[in-house]
Design an enzyme around this catalytic site. Structure first.
Site, PDB file in Angstrom:
ATOM      1  N   ARG A  79       0.714  -1.579  -0.393  1.00  0.00           N
ATOM      2  CA  ARG A  79       0.052   0.132  -0.071  1.00  0.00           C
ATOM      3  C   ARG A  79       1.393   1.685  -0.498  1.00  0.00           C
ATOM      4  NH1 ARG A  79      -2.500  -3.841   2.910  1.00  0.00           N
ATOM      5  NH2 ARG A  79      -4.406  -4.344   1.995  1.00  0.00           N
ATOM      6  N   HIS A 104      -1.282  -2.680  -4.620  1.00  0.00           N
ATOM      7  CA  HIS A 104      -0.054  -3.320  -5.171  1.00  0.00           C
ATOM      8  C   HIS A 104      -0.645  -2.541  -7.189  1.00  0.00           C
ATOM      9  CE1 HIS A 104       0.226  -6.191  -2.637  1.00  0.00           C
ATOM     10  NE2 HIS A 104      -1.401  -6.971  -2.608  1.00  0.00           N
ATOM     11  N   HIS A 174       3.469 -12.504  -5.821  1.00  0.00           N
ATOM     12  CA  HIS A 174       2.297 -12.951  -4.243  1.00  0.00           C
ATOM     13  C   HIS A 174       2.242 -14.482  -5.068  1.00  0.00           C
ATOM     14  CE1 HIS A 174      -0.937 -11.744  -2.602  1.00  0.00           C
ATOM     15  NE2 HIS A 174      -0.375 -10.786  -1.755  1.00  0.00           N
ATOM     16  N   TYR A 176       1.353 -18.121  -3.732  1.00  0.00           N
ATOM     17  CA  TYR A 176       0.475 -18.423  -2.343  1.00  0.00           C
ATOM     18  C   TYR A 176       1.200 -19.804  -2.330  1.00  0.00           C
ATOM     19  CZ  TYR A 176      -2.794 -15.189  -1.920  1.00  0.00           C
ATOM     20  OH  TYR A 176      -3.648 -14.425  -1.499  1.00  0.00           O
ATOM     21  N   ASP A 247      -0.232 -10.337   8.511  1.00  0.00           N
ATOM     22  CA  ASP A 247      -0.507  -9.800   6.588  1.00  0.00           C
ATOM     23  C   ASP A 247       0.699  -8.771   6.870  1.00  0.00           C
ATOM     24  OD1 ASP A 247      -1.222  -8.835   3.966  1.00  0.00           O
ATOM     25  OD2 ASP A 247      -2.948  -7.870   4.301  1.00  0.00           O
ATOM     26  N   GLU A 306       6.087 -11.971   0.607  1.00  0.00           N
ATOM     27  CA  GLU A 306       6.527 -11.046  -0.934  1.00  0.00           C
ATOM     28  C   GLU A 306       7.705 -10.557  -0.589  1.00  0.00           C
ATOM     29  OE1 GLU A 306       3.119  -8.853  -1.135  1.00  0.00           O
ATOM     30  OE2 GLU A 306       2.126 -10.734  -0.081  1.00  0.00           O
TER      31      GLU A 306
END
Length: 342
Positions: A79, A104, A174, A176, A247, A306
């Site tokens: 952000r 992003h 990104h 997972y 996060d 990330e």
């Protein structure tokens, strides 16, 4: 060995899947749209080769994916507060695509861009141009992304860029990860250790406060190995704001590494990077009308590492700088080592 397969169309452009395979038959798949990692197939302790990253069962889901599965993120990961920043006497206004903030790179970010490609000595080289003013960013930026998959099951990702004017630049990937293989269970039984002595606290909007705090005596302390279920169900206020899980940005020790273990499969992932930070995301909000490996998506089905500059660094003078100048060549590397637990 690299093979190229056309897997669909997007307007008048072909969707291409690149498969990089090593001498053991272990392979990775990458899509030209968004330079997205679709699969990483490596063995468990019994030799069973399975995909250890989350991927949509329906390829069309990648065309409008709010979760950015496997995607390359740019120009800036994370952000930027209030969708604005000042740089060299100018104020730049970006799209506010996450409440009042910019996330992003904007809603039409690199995860949705088609990359050109070439194959060079068993390396996949993907490129795109980001014109000046794209999503509000200054400078025409030329970006090169190189994927290399070794016989030792190591994925190297090399980021390079040049710009015609100073711009914030902090790309990331990104993907997972779920080391159970084929997303058999959530990642809550995985074990995590990180050489990350500091973390960045966040506001209720998940924007950095500007502080960099030691992890000691906090829920963010992964200096010693811990199971992830300790944070996916922790009562810490910072974790509740993130959706009952992590996060958050962490500042890495120089030369440090991230180690993720999955005891049942025996798989280990080591992440090594020259980036200053990493945002760790335990898929707290992963859900939707789609399936992954035949099962409905659920929170905690994967974990993202990330590697990048710290989010909102362009507005935080005490964070490591993410400004790329016109006379500089950007080059950063992150490597993902897939091994067996010792």
């Amino acid at each position: 060995m690299i093979t190229t397969t056309e897997v669909g169309q997007l307007g008048d452009q072909s969707l291409l899947r690149f498969t990089l395979q090593n001498v053991h038959g272990h392979s990775i798949d990458i899509l030209n749209r968004g330079a997205k990692i679709l699969a990483i197939r490596v063995p468990d302790q019994h030799g069973m080769v399975e995909n250890v990253v989350l991927a949509f069962d329906d390829l069309s889901e990648y065309q409008d994916d709010p979760h950015h599965l496997g995607a390359t993120i740019g120009r800036v990961g994370g952000r930027i507060a209030n969708g604005a920043f000042a740089l060299e006497g100018m104020t730049y206004v970006l799209e506010q695509n996450e409440g009042e903030h910019h996330l992003h790179g904007g809603s039409e970010n690199w995860a949705n861009r088609m990359f050109t490609h070439e194959i060079n000595d068993d390396k996949l080289v993907l490129r795109l141009d980001s014109p000046s003013g794209e999503n509000g960013y200054p400078g025409h930026l030329s970006f090169t992304l190189t994927f290399e998959w070794t016989d030792e099951n190591v994925l190297h990702i090399h980021y390079e860029a040049e710009t015609t004017a100073s711009t914030p630049f902090s790309p990331t990937n990104h993907t997972y990860f779920n080391l159970t293989g084929e997303a058999k269970t959530t990642i809550e039984q995985h074990l995590l250790r990180m050489d990350a002595p500091f973390y960045v606290p966040l506001t209720k909007d998940a924007v950095p406060t500007g502080d960099i705090l030691p992890v000691t005596d906090t829920v963010f302390d992964f200096l010693d190995t811990r199971p992830l279920h300790e944070v996916t169900h922790a009562s810490d206020e910072q974790l509740r704001q993130a959706g009952s899980g992590v996060d958050h940005p962490f500042l890495l020790r120089e030369g440090g590494e991230i180690v993720l273990d999955e005891p049942i499969s025996g798989r280990r992932l080591r992440v090594v990077t020259d980036q200053p930070g990493v945002v760790v995301y335990t898929a707290n909000h992963l859900s939707g009308e789609f399936t992954i490996c035949g099962r409905r998506a659920t929170p905690y089905l994967g974990i993202c590492f990330e590697t990048q500059g710290l989010p909102d660094a362009i507005n935080q003078p005490n964070f490591p700088s993410v400004v790329l100048h016109a006379d500089e060549h950007y080059h950063k590397r992150t490597s993902f080592h897939f091994q067996m637990m010792s």
